[in-house]
Structure formats: C-alpha cells, structure tokens
Write a protein that holds these residues in place. Structure first.
Motif, PDB file in Angstrom:
ATOM      1  N   GLY A  40     -19.890 -13.014 -22.756  1.00 52.77           N
ATOM      2  CA  GLY A  40     -21.262 -12.993 -22.277  1.00 52.77           C
ATOM      3  C   GLY A  40     -22.139 -14.018 -22.949  1.00 52.77           C
ATOM      4  N   SER A  41     -23.311 -13.576 -23.391  1.00 53.87           N
ATOM      5  CA  SER A  41     -24.283 -14.487 -23.992  1.00 53.87           C
ATOM      6  C   SER A  41     -23.920 -14.890 -25.412  1.00 53.87           C
ATOM      7  CB  SER A  41     -25.674 -13.835 -24.006  1.00 53.87           C
ATOM      8  OG  SER A  41     -26.080 -13.502 -22.700  1.00 53.87           O
ATOM      9  N   GLY A  42     -22.980 -14.162 -26.021  1.00 51.34           N
ATOM     10  CA  GLY A  42     -22.592 -14.477 -27.386  1.00 51.34           C
ATOM     11  C   GLY A  42     -22.843 -13.325 -28.328  1.00 51.34           C
ATOM     12  N   ARG A  43     -22.807 -13.625 -29.629  1.00 53.44           N
ATOM     13  CA  ARG A  43     -22.974 -12.605 -30.657  1.00 53.44           C
ATOM     14  C   ARG A  43     -24.449 -12.343 -30.948  1.00 53.44           C
ATOM     15  NH1 ARG A  43     -25.297 -13.606 -35.163  1.00 53.44           N
ATOM     16  NH2 ARG A  43     -23.804 -15.146 -35.969  1.00 53.44           N
ATOM     17  N   LEU A  44     -24.805 -11.092 -31.030  1.00 53.68           N
ATOM     18  CA  LEU A  44     -26.177 -10.647 -31.268  1.00 53.68           C
ATOM     19  C   LEU A  44     -26.826 -11.383 -32.436  1.00 53.68           C
ATOM     20  CD1 LEU A  44     -28.475  -8.495 -30.821  1.00 53.68           C
ATOM     21  CD2 LEU A  44     -27.220  -7.038 -32.432  1.00 53.68           C
ATOM     22  N   ASP A  45     -28.047 -11.872 -32.201  1.00 62.46           N
ATOM     23  CA  ASP A  45     -28.880 -12.482 -33.240  1.00 62.46           C
ATOM     24  C   ASP A  45     -30.256 -11.842 -33.139  1.00 62.46           C
ATOM     25  OD1 ASP A  45     -30.726 -14.120 -34.688  1.00 62.46           O
ATOM     26  OD2 ASP A  45     -29.359 -15.830 -34.531  1.00 62.46           O
ATOM     27  N   LEU A  46     -30.573 -10.951 -34.060  1.00 58.92           N
ATOM     28  CA  LEU A  46     -31.810 -10.179 -33.972  1.00 58.92           C
ATOM     29  C   LEU A  46     -33.045 -11.066 -34.026  1.00 58.92           C
ATOM     30  CD1 LEU A  46     -30.912  -7.201 -36.351  1.00 58.92           C
ATOM     31  CD2 LEU A  46     -30.771  -7.272 -33.855  1.00 58.92           C
ATOM     32  N   LEU A  47     -33.031 -12.053 -34.872  1.00 59.61           N
ATOM     33  CA  LEU A  47     -34.208 -12.903 -35.027  1.00 59.61           C
ATOM     34  C   LEU A  47     -34.487 -13.689 -33.758  1.00 59.61           C
ATOM     35  CD1 LEU A  47     -36.367 -13.583 -37.112  1.00 59.61           C
ATOM     36  CD2 LEU A  47     -34.900 -15.454 -37.924  1.00 59.61           C
ATOM     37  N   SER A  48     -33.456 -14.285 -33.192  1.00 64.78           N
ATOM     38  CA  SER A  48     -33.634 -15.043 -31.948  1.00 64.78           C
ATOM     39  C   SER A  48     -34.094 -14.140 -30.811  1.00 64.78           C
ATOM     40  CB  SER A  48     -32.318 -15.732 -31.559  1.00 64.78           C
ATOM     41  OG  SER A  48     -31.950 -16.687 -32.529  1.00 64.78           O
ATOM     42  N   ALA A  49     -33.547 -12.931 -30.752  1.00 62.55           N
ATOM     43  CA  ALA A  49     -33.930 -11.988 -29.692  1.00 62.55           C
ATOM     44  C   ALA A  49     -35.401 -11.603 -29.801  1.00 62.55           C
ATOM     45  CB  ALA A  49     -33.053 -10.747 -29.762  1.00 62.55           C
TER      46      ALA A  49
END
Length: 442
Positions: A427-436
């Motif tokens: 999918g979109s890749g690995r979760l990045d809380l800051l970018s989200a």
C-alpha cells in the motif's frame, strides 16, 4: 443521527415441539426482513429466531437457525419475497490463533527488554521496555508526543476480552459490551481459563528471574521461570490475551485516547459475523471515533459491508488487520473500500514474511514483529502479527482525531497514506505518525 438499537431478544421457535431437535452442529444464518414479516418467515421455513439487530431504516437482521438440517434452505429463502437478504453466519477468526510464529527466539526477546523498570507513562505505570521499544521510535511516536499530540476520542476494540485492570491500561476505558457472554461487564480472558491457570498467572513471584514463555503461536509471555515452565507445559487458548495486547499497542501510540472494549471473540479466537456486526453498530451508536478490527474473514459478507458502511457514514475510522498467511489475497474487512487494511513490517522496513500483501488488501503497513505489550494479569508479552500492526494504526487514527476532531474517514486515510514507501505490495508504505499528522493539519 438515528440510533441502531442492539436488541438481545430470544424468540420462541415457530414450531415449539421441534425445538428439542435443534443441534448445536446446525449452521446459523443472517436473515434481513421487516419485523412484521419475520415470525411468518420463520414459520414457513422451520426456523428459530435467536437474536436480532434493528437498523435505522426499521429493517432487522435476524440470527436464525434451522430447527432441523435443511440443505435446500438457501434456495427456499432466496425465493421468499419477504426475505430482503440472507447469508450464512460465517466464522470470523483472530489471525494470530493460527499464524504466525514469533520472529525471534525467546532469548532474543529478553535481550530486547534489558530494563523492566516501572516508569510513568501518561498517568499509567508501565515497563520501560514497552514505552521505549524500537517500533515506537521507528514510527515517530516520541516525536508526536512531544508536540504534544497524545490521542483523542474513543477507539473501539472488537476483540477477545481485555484486562481493564492492567496497570498500563487501568482508567483508560469507556463502557463497552461483551457480546459473547451477553453482559455489560467486560472481563479479561482470565475468565476463559481454569481457576488454577488464572491463579498461576496472577501470582507474582518476587525475586525470581524472568524468561519468555511461548504460551501460544504468536505470544511469548514474560514470566518468572517457575510460572513460565508451568504455562508452557499446559498452554493457553490460541488467542488468549489478544484483546489486552491490542489495547496496549493502541495506548502505546495514543496514551490519552479512550478505549471502548467490545468482546466478540472467545479466548480461542473463535467468533462470527453476527457478533462482529453487533459490535460495529454498538461502537458507532455509543460514540466511537475509531474501530479496531484485528480479525479476518475469508468470505464476503453483505451484512459486514453494511455495518462498515454505517460506520463510515457516521465518520468513524475503521482499521483492520490484513492476515498472516504470507499471501497476496483478499480477506475481510481489510479489503473493504472504507477500511484501512494493515499489513506487517519489521524494524528494517521490510514486509514481514507472514504478512498478507497486495494493494487490493493492504492500505498501510506498520511494525508487527516481536512488539512488547501488556498481557493479562498485569504481565507483558512479545507478540507478532498483523493484528498488532493494525493496533498501532488505530492509535495513529486517534492522534489524527485529536488534531482534527470529527475528521471524515477518507481524509484520515489520506493523512495516514503519508508513509515511508517499503515496496510495491504494501500500500502506501510503513506508518509515519509525524508525516500523517502534518498532512492532517493541512
């Protein structure tokens, strides 16, 4: 908003004398009809109405069982003009009750926990090895907490029982419901094992060295040596502690969000579509902002689709695990359009070998190997599986809910898609809380 009322109403069989012939081995079905028609449908087709859920349109979904085995029942009901919809009440499972096996040895798990010092964590007392674990750092948890963004709203967890008195979780809950036992009180999975096993887990042996005990396929509980030896020999149910462990990872990411515990699975990981659907409706109608669904169904269910769509229409963000077969496949609800399907990656940002994959299934990945999380009876455990990756993403959704209260699910999904690319099939890749969060704030 019109409410869905969850009615736990046992109705008498259409043919009372035949009720004694009902076998627990007979399948159950989900039948959708107007309430005025239901008793007549049951009488025509020799059905027992067991329970029901009524939606905002006044149409009711009934859980029914045949009084006797009838291989032609589906054909009969499909030809009945009073029947709006009909499907089998499919089994739904906790994926970790089958796969995967832990990706580390028990010795390596203990090495990853050099410090079991109790530290404060947003009003709770937790192990330092849980609060500061590598996966949390990888997805930028400390960075977003420093903003400070620590989670808002209510995350409903549809799972096995949850240990609401665990020191890492106590005080974090809003009222929920146990759909397995039909009661408002939500119990830990300790209620599903023998009293002797529960007593062994609850006993704390002071001064004895710890070791990681493989208590089921995906879980290594961190226990005193004597306790570990007993439980490894006897074992625990396949999904024992699953709900508690999921809740712990939601709270790791969103420590100030509230949790709504909704028990729809037994400690062995067994459940069905009817209880899951009831739990979704309950979550929406009782104020949940996020629903975590760490389970999977191989078969399409129209009733499950309706429930997820109802949640989406009421701006509830739905997150689900992609499953642990290591295949490019479709499982549900992860593959539904309005659900954030989550696969597992490791701390090197590679797809976990056990994780299902494919862009028709996985919207986002998150760490899911040897995560440290609370375990029933005040314990901790190391776990692997997409269920636990999904829990981290549900925590992320609660962070977004704090900065953008009432955000529409499509906008929340767009924010979560600001992730680190790790391959074409995740999918979109690995979760990045800051970018989200930065994307959500634009």
């Amino acid at each position: 908003m019109r409410k869905l009322s969850v009615l736990l109403l046992g109705l008498m069989a259409a043919v009372a004398p035949a009720a004694a012939q009902t076998s627990s081995a007979l399948p159950s079905f989900l039948l959708r009809a107007n309430p005025a028609d239901a008793p007549f449908i049951a009488a025509r087709h020799n059905l027992t109405i067991v329970s029901q859920v009524t939606d905002a349109s006044g149409v009711t979904m009934y859980l029914v069982t045949p009084v006797v085995d009838n291989p032609g029942l589906a054909t009969e009901l499909n030809g009945d003009l009073a029947v709006m919809a009909f499907e089998r009440n499919h089994v739904v499972g906790i994926p970790e009750s089958i796969r995967p096996r832990l990706m580390q040895s028990t010795a390596a798990i203990l090495e990853a926990l050099p410090d079991r010092t109790i530290v404060p964590y947003y009003g709770r007392s937790v192990w330092r090895g849980y609060a500061n674990q590598p996966a949390a750092v990888l997805i930028n948890t400390p960075a977003v907490h420093a903003l400070p963004v620590t989670g808002g709203g209510v995350v409903a967890i549809i799972d096995t029982g949850i240990d609401v008195n665990h020191p890492a979780l106590v005080g974090a809950f809003v009222p929920g419901y146990d759909f397995v036992r039909q009661q408002a009180t939500v119990t830990s999975d300790l209620a599903g094992v023998s009293q002797s096993t529960a007593a062994i887990l609850e006993a704390q042996v002071v001064g004895e060295p710890f070791r990681a005990a493989l208590v089921n396929q995906s879980t290594a509980a961190i226990l005193e040596q004597s306790t570990a030896a007993i439980l490894e020999a006897s074992g625990l149910p396949a999904a024992f502690g699953h709900g508690t462990m999921v809740a712990g990872l939601v709270r790791l990411v969103a420590p100030t969000a509230r949790i709504m515990p909704l028990t729809a699975f037994a400690p062995d990981g067994s459940g069905d579509v009817f209880n899951v659907v009831r739990a979704i409706y309950y979550a929406v109608d009782h104020g949940a902002n996020v629903i975590n669904m760490s389970f999977s169904l191989a078969d399409w269910s129209a009733e499950l689709v309706r429930a997820v769509n109802y949640a989406n229409e009421h701006d509830v963000i739905c997150v689900a695990s992609a499953g642990n077969n290591g295949e490019e496949t479709l499982v549900f609800p992860s593959a539904f359009r309005h659900v954030v399907g989550v696969g597992s990656s490791n701390n090197l940002d590679l797809r976990s070998t056990f994780s299902n994959f494919g862009n028709g299934l996985v919207y986002l990945a998150a760490p899911g190997e040897s995560l440290i999380t609370p375990f029933p009876a005040g314990r901790y455990a190391a776990v692997s599986g997409t269920s636990f990756s999904a829990a981290l993403v549900s925590g992320a959704a609660a962070l977004i809910e704090q900065v953008k209260p009432g955000i529409e699910p499509t906008n929340a999904q767009e924010a979560l898609s600001c992730a680190k690319r790790i391959g074409q099939d995740m999918g979109s890749g690995r979760l990045d809380l800051l970018s989200a969060l930065l994307r959500a704030l634009k």
